[in-house]
Scaffold this active site. Structure first.
Site, PDB file in Angstrom:
ATOM      1  N   PHE A 163      -0.353 -41.072 -17.039  1.00  0.00           N
ATOM      2  CA  PHE A 163       0.258 -42.122 -17.866  1.00  0.00           C
ATOM      3  C   PHE A 163       1.659 -41.764 -18.331  1.00  0.00           C
ATOM      4  CE2 PHE A 163      -1.195 -39.515 -21.455  1.00  0.00           C
ATOM      5  CZ  PHE A 163      -0.144 -39.682 -22.343  1.00  0.00           C
ATOM      6  N   LYS A 187      -2.588 -44.825  -6.866  1.00  0.00           N
ATOM      7  CA  LYS A 187      -3.519 -45.172  -7.951  1.00  0.00           C
ATOM      8  C   LYS A 187      -2.851 -44.695  -9.244  1.00  0.00           C
ATOM      9  CE  LYS A 187      -6.234 -44.173 -10.669  1.00  0.00           C
ATOM     10  NZ  LYS A 187      -5.959 -44.416 -12.116  1.00  0.00           N
ATOM     11  N   GLU A 190      -4.273 -46.162 -15.464  1.00  0.00           N
ATOM     12  CA  GLU A 190      -4.706 -47.490 -15.924  1.00  0.00           C
ATOM     13  C   GLU A 190      -4.122 -47.806 -17.303  1.00  0.00           C
ATOM     14  OE1 GLU A 190      -6.322 -44.734 -15.563  1.00  0.00           O
ATOM     15  OE2 GLU A 190      -8.125 -44.556 -16.801  1.00  0.00           O
ATOM     16  N   SER A 240      -4.281 -34.116 -16.004  1.00  0.00           N
ATOM     17  CA  SER A 240      -4.758 -32.994 -16.811  1.00  0.00           C
ATOM     18  C   SER A 240      -5.437 -31.944 -15.918  1.00  0.00           C
ATOM     19  CB  SER A 240      -5.735 -33.512 -17.861  1.00  0.00           C
ATOM     20  OG  SER A 240      -6.790 -34.180 -17.203  1.00  0.00           O
ATOM     21  N   CYS A 295       4.737 -33.016 -19.546  1.00  0.00           N
ATOM     22  CA  CYS A 295       4.121 -31.758 -19.093  1.00  0.00           C
ATOM     23  C   CYS A 295       5.112 -30.604 -19.203  1.00  0.00           C
ATOM     24  CB  CYS A 295       3.635 -31.891 -17.662  1.00  0.00           C
ATOM     25  SG  CYS A 295       4.994 -32.060 -16.518  1.00  0.00           S
ATOM     26  N   GLU A 395      -4.014 -27.858 -24.750  1.00  0.00           N
ATOM     27  CA  GLU A 395      -2.848 -28.710 -24.510  1.00  0.00           C
ATOM     28  C   GLU A 395      -2.996 -29.914 -25.451  1.00  0.00           C
ATOM     29  OE1 GLU A 395      -2.569 -31.013 -20.849  1.00  0.00           O
ATOM     30  OE2 GLU A 395      -0.389 -30.876 -20.936  1.00  0.00           O
TER      31      GLU A 395
HETATM   32  P1  NAD Z   1      -5.543 -37.675 -16.708  1.00  0.00           P
HETATM   33  O1  NAD Z   1      -5.982 -36.419 -16.022  1.00  0.00           O
HETATM   34  O2  NAD Z   1      -6.403 -38.242 -17.770  1.00  0.00           O
HETATM   35  O3  NAD Z   1      -5.327 -38.857 -15.644  1.00  0.00           O
HETATM   36  C1  NAD Z   1      -4.536 -38.672 -14.483  1.00  0.00           C
HETATM   37  C2  NAD Z   1      -5.032 -39.626 -13.396  1.00  0.00           C
HETATM   38  O4  NAD Z   1      -6.369 -39.276 -13.049  1.00  0.00           O
HETATM   39  C3  NAD Z   1      -5.060 -41.086 -13.832  1.00  0.00           C
HETATM   40  O5  NAD Z   1      -4.636 -41.896 -12.763  1.00  0.00           O
HETATM   41  C4  NAD Z   1      -6.513 -41.325 -14.191  1.00  0.00           C
HETATM   42  O6  NAD Z   1      -6.926 -42.659 -13.973  1.00  0.00           O
HETATM   43  C5  NAD Z   1      -7.254 -40.379 -13.270  1.00  0.00           C
HETATM   44  N1  NAD Z   1      -8.484 -39.827 -13.852  1.00  0.00           N
HETATM   45  C6  NAD Z   1      -8.730 -39.574 -15.165  1.00  0.00           C
HETATM   46  N2  NAD Z   1      -9.958 -39.036 -15.320  1.00  0.00           N
HETATM   47  C7  NAD Z   1     -10.491 -38.932 -14.080  1.00  0.00           C
HETATM   48  C8  NAD Z   1     -11.734 -38.440 -13.585  1.00  0.00           C
HETATM   49  N3  NAD Z   1     -12.671 -37.945 -14.401  1.00  0.00           N
HETATM   50  N4  NAD Z   1     -11.949 -38.469 -12.254  1.00  0.00           N
HETATM   51  C9  NAD Z   1     -11.015 -38.959 -11.422  1.00  0.00           C
HETATM   52  N5  NAD Z   1      -9.823 -39.438 -11.834  1.00  0.00           N
HETATM   53  C10 NAD Z   1      -9.555 -39.420 -13.156  1.00  0.00           C
HETATM   54  O7  NAD Z   1      -4.056 -37.380 -17.250  1.00  0.00           O
HETATM   55  P2  NAD Z   1      -3.181 -38.309 -18.184  1.00  0.00           P
HETATM   56  O8  NAD Z   1      -3.755 -38.271 -19.565  1.00  0.00           O
HETATM   57  O9  NAD Z   1      -2.943 -39.605 -17.538  1.00  0.00           O
HETATM   58  O10 NAD Z   1      -1.790 -37.520 -18.152  1.00  0.00           O
HETATM   59  C11 NAD Z   1      -1.486 -36.440 -19.005  1.00  0.00           C
HETATM   60  C12 NAD Z   1      -1.782 -35.125 -18.343  1.00  0.00           C
HETATM   61  O11 NAD Z   1      -1.024 -35.003 -17.132  1.00  0.00           O
HETATM   62  C13 NAD Z   1      -1.369 -33.933 -19.193  1.00  0.00           C
HETATM   63  O12 NAD Z   1      -2.359 -32.959 -19.072  1.00  0.00           O
HETATM   64  C14 NAD Z   1      -0.069 -33.475 -18.552  1.00  0.00           C
HETATM   65  O13 NAD Z   1       0.255 -32.117 -18.764  1.00  0.00           O
HETATM   66  C15 NAD Z   1      -0.352 -33.736 -17.116  1.00  0.00           C
HETATM   67  N6  NAD Z   1       0.875 -33.835 -16.345  1.00  0.00           N
HETATM   68  C16 NAD Z   1       1.183 -32.805 -15.527  1.00  0.00           C
HETATM   69  C17 NAD Z   1       2.342 -32.822 -14.791  1.00  0.00           C
HETATM   70  C18 NAD Z   1       2.696 -31.689 -13.890  1.00  0.00           C
HETATM   71  O14 NAD Z   1       3.606 -31.845 -13.101  1.00  0.00           O
HETATM   72  N7  NAD Z   1       2.028 -30.547 -13.957  1.00  0.00           N
HETATM   73  C19 NAD Z   1       3.209 -33.932 -14.872  1.00  0.00           C
HETATM   74  C20 NAD Z   1       2.849 -34.992 -15.711  1.00  0.00           C
HETATM   75  C21 NAD Z   1       1.666 -34.933 -16.449  1.00  0.00           C
END
Ligand code: NAD
Length: 510
Positions: A163, A187, A190, A240, A295, A395
């Site tokens: 997000f 994808k 959401e 994450s 991040c 985090e």
């Molecule tokens: P998230 O892990 O909740 O979601 C990321 C994606 O995975 C979304 O599209 C979501 O719909 C999907 N998703 C969520 N739960 C899932 C599951 N159980 N099974 C399959 N798919 C699932 O992350 P977020 O809250 O959207 O974003 C923030 C996180 O992203 C933070 O931890 C941040 O550090 C990380 N991030 C990392 C980088 C990097 O380059 N390392 C860059 C940006 C964000």
């Protein structure tokens, strides 16, 4: 571009529903399940978004597979010209996209424009795809035998994005994937899905053939379908750490090429000789920009005891000038993504205090310049945070900056290296020798020397170490190109009478 181009009307309320984007047009799919998309500064539902079923994903991948077969045959010149047109349209309409980002993510408009600019860098890099995929040629590797390498697209690739960068992260990945001749199924999160459709529509306008860039909205059900689909050759995930690990393990078990970028906890080590005004500015900018939902945000300042009191005072005085509120009103810092996330982040303030930290500035006291229902939390500063505290270990992903006091350089590096995460880190010092030692010793993928958010430019590559990155290939740059292509090596000999005759031995060079 209007909302109605990508949506179908919903029922009772005036809320619209954001459709998937399939074969160059909005597509509702078969699912009746939807999720709310909020305007976080207003605390109100802005629209709803469809949640794909596995069958929806199958239908989109089937189209994408067909489109990939055509797109890979288009000349490099054609693919480059589409990328150029996309870049020009994106630059011309960046303000429209920034408004979408601010309305759904909450980040302030200036920050949203910065996000687009950092994504556009990779589009510009991808415009040079002809140069990037040139390959190598060796004439006469053996007598009369030439050897050359070429890079080809993989077919359909999946991109699953978080997000916090609804435009930049997709741009980092789909630009190179498309320029290299693949078809993409994106994808997006959401929580702020509209930017993905907006960019897909812009690509259509730029001349990209239908089906080359598709958007499937949804949650775990859609992600799982992509991870297991036989025709999806590669997957780029950003999110994450627990989900990154799951995606990496599941998709590799299904034979895919995977790069999965996870969470972070980034430290900034401040040595006594640093310019403390520069450090305080950097800590506030990197700690509270985008409400800490980056991040590469700095979440921990490792301050050497001798200067710690002075530094905390300078940071706190700057924090008093940060305006929290609606990102459309010229504020410095916007709301968090949801009420639940805001409450989770705020919960760390009391738990840190119970663990022995001093709460120097409490963001719960903020008077935000925004709607009373907005998901606001002001900038928060914790001092003397023990590394055993949950507020240190987790985090948090919000506007909480913690100061951990250290005796000197060695203790600082020990703390950085003991972290399970290894995304970014920074050292602030005027001592070149200390900086050089730091960049050599830390177990972190991206390092800043007097630079708090060291996100590499597009022609280098982005990625962390340890629990911040699963897989070999980093994002964009030459890593990104290698990830979205497969190399072939061709050994060729053209008929020459001198080569006649039988020889069953293993080919040797003559
Ligand atoms: P998230 O892990 O909740 O979601 C990321 C994606 O995975 C979304 O599209 C979501 O719909 C999907 N998703 C969520 N739960 C899932 C599951 N159980 N099974 C399959 N798919 C699932 O992350 P977020 O809250 O959207 O974003 C923030 C996180 O992203 C933070 O931890 C941040 O550090 C990380 N991030 C990392 C980088 C990097 O380059 N390392 C860059 C940006 C964000």
């Amino acid at each position: 571009m209007t909302d109605t181009m990508t949506t179908t009307p919903a029922t009772a309320e005036s809320t619209t529903i954001l459709d998937h984007w399939r074969a160059g047009a909005p597509w509702p799919g078969e699912s009746t399940r939807t999720a709310p998309v909020y305007d976080p500064a207003l605390g109100r539902i802005r629209r709803r978004v469809r949640m794909a079923t596995a069958a929806d994903v199958d239908a989109v991948v089937e189209d994408a597979d067909r489109a990939a077969r055509g797109w890979r045959e288009r000349s490099v010149a054609t693919r480059q010209s589409v990328m150029f047109r996309f870049r020009e349209l994106l630059a011309a309409r960046a303000d429209d996209l920034a408004e979408i980002l601010t309305s759904e993510h909450g980040k302030v408009l200036a920050d949203a424009r910065g996000e687009i600019a950092r994504g556009m860098e990779v589009v510009e890099f991808a415009c040079g795809i002809g140069h990037l995929t040139k390959g190598a040629y060796t004439e006469n590797a053996s007598t009369g035998v030439d050897v050359f390498t070429l890079r080809q697209p993989l077919g359909v690739v999946g991109i699953i994005s978080p997000f916090n960068f609804p435009a930049m992260v997709p741009l980092w990945f789909f630009s190179l994937a498309i320029a290299a001749g693949n078809a993409v199924v994106l994808k997006p999160s959401e929580k702020d899905p509209t930017a993905a459709n907006w960019m897909a529509d812009l690509f259509r306008e730029a001349g990209l053939p239908d089906g080359v860039l598709n958007v499937v909205h949804g949650d775990k059900e859609a992600v799982d379908a992509l991870l297991r689909h036989d025709d999806v050759r590669a997957l780029s995930f950003v999110g994450s750490t627990p989900v990154a690990r799951y995606v990496y393990e599941t998709a590799t078990a299904h034979g895919k090429r995977v790069q999965a970028f996870g969470g972070a906890k980034n430290h900034m080590l401040v040595l006594p000789d640093a310019d403390l005004d520069l450090v305080a500015d950097a800590a506030v900018n990197a700690g509270f920009g985008s409400a800490g939902e980056r991040c590469m945000a700095i979440s921990v300042v490792l301050a050497v005891d001798a200067i710690a009191d002075d530094l905390v005072a300078r940071i706190a005085s700057r924090m008093a000038t940060v305006r929290t509120g609606d990102g459309r009103r010229g504020c410095d810092m916007g709301p968090l993504i949801t009420a639940a996330h805001r409450d989770r982040v705020a919960g760390y303030i009391d738990s840190a205090r119970e663990d022995g930290a001093t709460v120097v500035v409490d963001g719960r006291d903020v008077v935000a310049d925004g709607d009373a229902n907005g998901f606001f939390l002001g900038p928060t500063l914790l001092d003397h945070l023990p590394v055993a505290s949950r507020a240190y270990r987790d985090e948090i992903f919000g506007p909480i900056l913690a100061v951990v006091r250290v005796a000197g350089y060695e203790e600082g590096v020990e703390i950085v290296n003991a972290s399970p995460f290894g995304n970014g880190t920074a050292i602030f010092t005027n001592d070149g020798g200390a900086a050089r030692r730091f960049q050599h010793e830390v177990t972190v993928g991206m390092i800043g020397v007097n630079v708090p958010i060291p996100v590499p430019v597009a022609y280098h590559s982005f990625g962390g170490w340890k629990a911040s990155h699963f897989g070999d290939a980093k994002a964009y740059g030459t890593h990104g190109l290698d990830f979205f292509t497969a190399e072939k090596a061709v050994t060729s000999r053209w008929p020459d009478p001198s080569h006649r005759g039988l020889d069953l031995g293993f080919p040797q060079h003559t």
